[in-house]
Design an enzyme around this catalytic site. Structure first.
Site, PDB file in Angstrom:
ATOM      1  N   ASN A 128       0.861  -1.177   0.000  1.00  0.00           N
ATOM      2  CA  ASN A 128       0.000   0.000   0.000  1.00  0.00           C
ATOM      3  C   ASN A 128       0.897   1.226   0.000  1.00  0.00           C
ATOM      4  O   ASN A 128       1.415   1.630   1.039  1.00  0.00           O
ATOM      5  CB  ASN A 128      -0.914  -0.010   1.229  1.00  0.00           C
ATOM      6  N   ASP A 151      -7.204   5.753  -9.183  1.00  0.00           N
ATOM      7  CA  ASP A 151      -8.617   5.728  -8.818  1.00  0.00           C
ATOM      8  C   ASP A 151      -9.080   7.157  -8.524  1.00  0.00           C
ATOM      9  O   ASP A 151      -8.503   7.834  -7.671  1.00  0.00           O
ATOM     10  CB  ASP A 151      -8.796   4.852  -7.576  1.00  0.00           C
TER      11      ASP A 151
END
Length: 251
Positions: A128, A151
């Site tokens: 991440n 995103d």
């Protein structure tokens, strides 16, 4: 992976993995807690596992990673950059497990089928990047960071999940060396304006001039090398780009 599974998931003609066997959701929640190993510091990252050709006989790693593709997707940009910068180590960082596995298999297959020892300078890690960038890179280690078609997180309450933000740019400025470049691109106009605005407002970044953009061979790859960019081009869509340099100091 057993031989029968490998024969199914890999193309017989190219030796490369078939993408349809590694399908995953388009995006993952970057604020959720996934289960994967996290190095406690850059010194604890064993890059020899990623770049074995760059390890000397005494197990000393002779180069450091300089490029990071954040949210690398299916690895299209990494593949293109590998031959453009054959002496530069670069790594893709991807949160989705199936996509990470696909990129890893794709790179290994390219290494096997390359007759010139290519693609030894690229790799991928599942992590991440919104949480653990400082765990992987030292201060001023990177010369390029890529944020391609991230995103958009359209809902205002989810804007905190966007990979470009004022507080995350603090971390990116830390791992980028002076003169290092951040490349961003999206097909969502509002997100493009958001990323550009965040970079413009941050005291450690300045926009590249048009002349610099034209002379940078990486810029044209932002669309052409990525699967998402190719899809946008096929559909006749627009893209919104922001490319900024990490400055040496704040006056």
């Amino acid at each position: 992976m057993d031989n029968e599974t490998k024969a199914t998931t890999f193309s017989k003609s190219t030796g490369l993995p078939r993408k349809r066997f590694y399908r995953a959701r388009a995006h993952s929640n970057p604020l959720s807690d996934s289960h994967f190993p996290i190095p406690i510091s850059p010194a604890h990252v064993d890059y020899s596992l990623h770049f074995p050709k760059f390890v000397e006989a005494d197990n000393k790693f002779i180069k450091k990673v300089e490029f990071a593709d954040i949210g690398c997707g299916f690895g299209g940009l990494l593949i293109s950059l590998a031959t453009l910068f054959p002496d530069t180590l670069m790594i893709g960082m991807e949160l989705r497990d199936k996509v990470t596995e696909y990129v890893k298999e794709r790179i290994l297959a390219l290494r096997r089928t390359s007759s010139e020892g290519q693609y030894e300078n690229i790799s991928v890690v599942r992590t991440n990047s919104m949480k653990y960038i400082p765990n992987y890179f030292e201060k001023g280690q990177l010369s390029k960071m890529f944020f391609l078609f991230p995103d958009p997180h359209f809902k205002e309450k989810n804007h905190r999940r966007r990979v470009i933000s004022t507080h995350l740019l603090d971390e990116y400025a830390y791992v980028l060396r002076a003169g290092g470049i951040i490349y961003t691109i999206t097909d969502v106009e509002e997100l493009g304006e958001w990323m550009k605005s965040c970079l413009e407002k941050h005291p450690m970044f300045e926009s590249l001039t048009q002349e610099e953009l034209v002379s940078d061979p990486v810029v044209e790859l932002l669309c052409s090398a990525t699967e998402e960019g190719q899809k946008v081009a096929r559909n006749g869509g627009q893209t919104f780009r922001a490319v900024f340099r990490r400055i040496a100091y704040v006056s």
